[in-house]
Motif scaffolding. Structure first.
Motif, PDB file in Angstrom:
ATOM      1  N   PHE A 179     -59.163  40.073  28.912  1.00 30.04           N
ATOM      2  CA  PHE A 179     -59.421  40.743  27.626  1.00 30.04           C
ATOM      3  C   PHE A 179     -59.850  42.194  27.856  1.00 30.04           C
ATOM      4  N   CYS A 180     -60.768  42.404  28.790  1.00 25.40           N
ATOM      5  CA  CYS A 180     -61.266  43.756  29.081  1.00 25.40           C
ATOM      6  C   CYS A 180     -60.146  44.654  29.598  1.00 25.40           C
ATOM      7  N   ALA A 181     -59.332  44.129  30.499  1.00 23.50           N
ATOM      8  CA  ALA A 181     -58.230  44.917  31.051  1.00 23.50           C
ATOM      9  C   ALA A 181     -57.233  45.294  29.954  1.00 23.50           C
ATOM     10  N   ALA A 182     -56.936  44.345  29.063  1.00 22.56           N
ATOM     11  CA  ALA A 182     -55.982  44.604  27.984  1.00 22.56           C
ATOM     12  C   ALA A 182     -56.506  45.668  27.028  1.00 22.56           C
ATOM     13  N   PHE A 183     -57.815  45.620  26.722  1.00 23.72           N
ATOM     14  CA  PHE A 183     -58.355  46.604  25.786  1.00 23.72           C
ATOM     15  C   PHE A 183     -58.447  47.980  26.424  1.00 23.72           C
ATOM     16  N   LEU A 184     -58.663  48.034  27.730  1.00 19.49           N
ATOM     17  CA  LEU A 184     -58.651  49.321  28.421  1.00 19.49           C
ATOM     18  C   LEU A 184     -57.274  49.975  28.323  1.00 19.49           C
ATOM     19  N   ILE A 185     -56.228  49.179  28.515  1.00 21.38           N
ATOM     20  CA  ILE A 185     -54.855  49.695  28.400  1.00 21.38           C
ATOM     21  C   ILE A 185     -54.585  50.155  26.977  1.00 21.38           C
ATOM     22  N   LEU A 186     -55.028  49.362  26.008  1.00 17.54           N
ATOM     23  CA  LEU A 186     -54.829  49.711  24.600  1.00 17.54           C
ATOM     24  C   LEU A 186     -55.533  51.030  24.271  1.00 17.54           C
ATOM     25  N   ALA A 187     -56.774  51.163  24.732  1.00 17.80           N
ATOM     26  CA  ALA A 187     -57.534  52.374  24.446  1.00 17.80           C
ATOM     27  C   ALA A 187     -56.881  53.595  25.073  1.00 17.80           C
ATOM     28  N   TRP A 188     -56.458  53.464  26.305  1.00 16.60           N
ATOM     29  CA  TRP A 188     -55.821  54.597  26.982  1.00 16.60           C
ATOM     30  C   TRP A 188     -54.543  55.026  26.261  1.00 16.60           C
ATOM     31  N   THR A 189     -53.807  54.061  25.752  1.00 19.34           N
ATOM     32  CA  THR A 189     -52.553  54.353  25.056  1.00 19.34           C
ATOM     33  C   THR A 189     -52.799  55.003  23.701  1.00 19.34           C
ATOM     34  N   TYR A 190     -53.697  54.425  22.914  1.00 15.97           N
ATOM     35  CA  TYR A 190     -53.902  54.891  21.544  1.00 15.97           C
ATOM     36  C   TYR A 190     -54.756  56.144  21.448  1.00 15.97           C
ATOM     37  N   ASP A 191     -55.496  56.462  22.494  1.00 22.22           N
ATOM     38  CA  ASP A 191     -56.308  57.685  22.480  1.00 22.22           C
ATOM     39  C   ASP A 191     -55.505  58.934  22.840  1.00 22.22           C
ATOM     40  N   GLN A 192     -54.339  58.760  23.428  1.00 20.05           N
ATOM     41  CA  GLN A 192     -53.608  59.894  23.974  1.00 20.05           C
ATOM     42  C   GLN A 192     -53.322  61.016  22.979  1.00 20.05           C
ATOM     43  N   PRO A 193     -52.855  60.724  21.743  1.00 22.54           N
ATOM     44  CA  PRO A 193     -52.611  61.847  20.813  1.00 22.54           C
ATOM     45  C   PRO A 193     -53.868  62.672  20.529  1.00 22.54           C
ATOM     46  N   TYR A 194     -55.003  61.993  20.352  1.00 23.36           N
ATOM     47  CA  TYR A 194     -56.246  62.705  20.090  1.00 23.36           C
ATOM     48  C   TYR A 194     -56.759  63.408  21.346  1.00 23.36           C
ATOM     49  N   LEU A 195     -56.560  62.785  22.486  1.00 29.49           N
ATOM     50  CA  LEU A 195     -56.973  63.405  23.739  1.00 29.49           C
ATOM     51  C   LEU A 195     -56.213  64.701  23.968  1.00 29.49           C
ATOM     52  N   GLN A 196     -54.932  64.695  23.658  1.00 26.38           N
ATOM     53  CA  GLN A 196     -54.126  65.906  23.791  1.00 26.38           C
ATOM     54  C   GLN A 196     -54.640  66.995  22.853  1.00 26.38           C
ATOM     55  N   PHE A 197     -54.991  66.597  21.623  1.00 25.30           N
ATOM     56  CA  PHE A 197     -55.506  67.558  20.640  1.00 25.30           C
ATOM     57  C   PHE A 197     -56.845  68.141  21.097  1.00 25.30           C
ATOM     58  N   VAL A 198     -57.713  67.298  21.632  1.00 28.98           N
ATOM     59  CA  VAL A 198     -59.017  67.741  22.121  1.00 28.98           C
ATOM     60  C   VAL A 198     -58.851  68.723  23.274  1.00 28.98           C
ATOM     61  N   LYS A 199     -57.903  68.436  24.171  1.00 31.52           N
ATOM     62  CA  LYS A 199     -57.653  69.337  25.308  1.00 31.52           C
ATOM     63  C   LYS A 199     -57.154  70.693  24.828  1.00 31.52           C
ATOM     64  N   GLU A 200     -56.251  70.670  23.843  1.00 31.83           N
ATOM     65  CA  GLU A 200     -55.685  71.921  23.352  1.00 31.83           C
ATOM     66  C   GLU A 200     -56.740  72.784  22.660  1.00 31.83           C
TER      67      GLU A 200
END
Length: 292
Positions: A23-44
């Motif tokens: 469960f923990c491993a799956a949610f880590l993958i989910l978080a990494w995937t779904y955070d990417q658009p916002y992470l890109q915006f934060v970096k920019e």
């Protein structure tokens, strides 16, 4: 004291097992995937984002569905009648065993929710704003609810969004505490429901019972008009979207008041726990050759 010690011991067994690890491993993958658009915006923008991301995660029914299926999966060891538990029942007795299992479900639920909250912000490490205020980034994102406004690449989709209305109602600390506590009670509700049904009708029936509430989440999501709120009063799985508490749809709020959600969950958990206790006192255990 012995009951508390047994509850802690059985809770650790439930937390540190293969299913919880998956469960923990799956949610880590989910978080990494779904955070990417916002992470890109934060970096920019080169500006940090608030640490209170998890409540907004839980407003996405796609994320919620994955989360709830994970909760059902880690509780698929109910009714805890594996052979390893046979010796526990003999040693501690049926009553203490029943309390221990209910307490174990509660603590495992809290662990799953707390870990999910941590996983939600893990991709932003180094770009987080640890403050009692929402900060410029969250306010900007909540005021502009569209990928085009965020300057994101075409094809990038936002699985969760930030909602301005809730920012005026709660601080990040308040909203995070409310979300974690409410989600813990919802997961405990599902786990104890599975245990109660499984003790009476078998493991498969317990899983089906929990899946009914997950399916009801999609029903509420797609209902339009006054029936949305009416049905929502009886679908605890929908209440994890607490960040939408002050967001109005078609002139109406979409969630029951907080006091109702907490009172409903606590009362339901207590009633089911009493029924489990009474059932455990007189039932005949049928032990299974299955690992935890």
């Amino acid at each position: 004291m012995k009951t508390l010690q047994y509850t802690l011991k059985t809770s650790l067994q439930k937390i540190f097992c293969v299913k919880t690890g998956i469960f923990c491993a799956a949610f880590l993958i989910l978080a990494w995937t779904y955070d990417q658009p916002y992470l890109q915006f934060v970096k920019e923008k080169e500006y940090p984002i608030s640490w209170c991301v998890f409540p907004f995660y839980m407003t996405s029914y796609s994320i919620l569905s994955i989360f709830y299926f994970g909760i059902i999966y880690i509780n698929s060891d109910v009714p805890f009648l594996q052979h390893v538990n046979m010796y526990q029942v003999i040693r501690v007795g049926r009553k203490r065993w029943a309390f221990g299992q209910v307490g174990g479900i509660l603590l495992r639920s809290f662990f799953a929710v707390a870990f999910s909250a941590f996983a939600a912000i893990l991709p932003f490490i180094g770009r987080l704003e640890f403050s009692g205020e929402w900060g410029k980034m969250i306010k900007t994102l909540s005021a502009q609810r569209g990928a085009d406004n965020y300057g994101m690449d075409a094809g990038q989709t936002l699985e969760f969004r930030f909602f301005y209305e809730i920012l005026n109602e709660f601080t990040p600390v308040q909203l995070m505490l409310i979300t974690i506590l409410l989600c813990t009670l919802i997961c405990t509700f599902l786990g104890i429901l599975m245990l109660l049904i499984s003790l009476s009708a078998g493991k498969l029936a317990g899983v089906v019972g929990a899946l009914v509430f997950v399916a009801a989440l999609f029903v509420v999501e797609n209902v339009i008009g006054p029936w949305k709120l009416r049905i929502a009063h009886f679908v605890p799985t929908y209440w994890a979207e607490v960040a939408l508490l002050k967001t109005i749809v078609n002139g109406r709020f979409r969630l029951p008041p907080l006091w109702y959600m907490f009172a409903f969950l606590v009362l339901a958990i207590l009633i089911m726990s009493v029924l489990i206790y009474r059932k455990a006192k007189r039932m005949e255990f049928h032990w299974e050759n299955e690992d935890m």
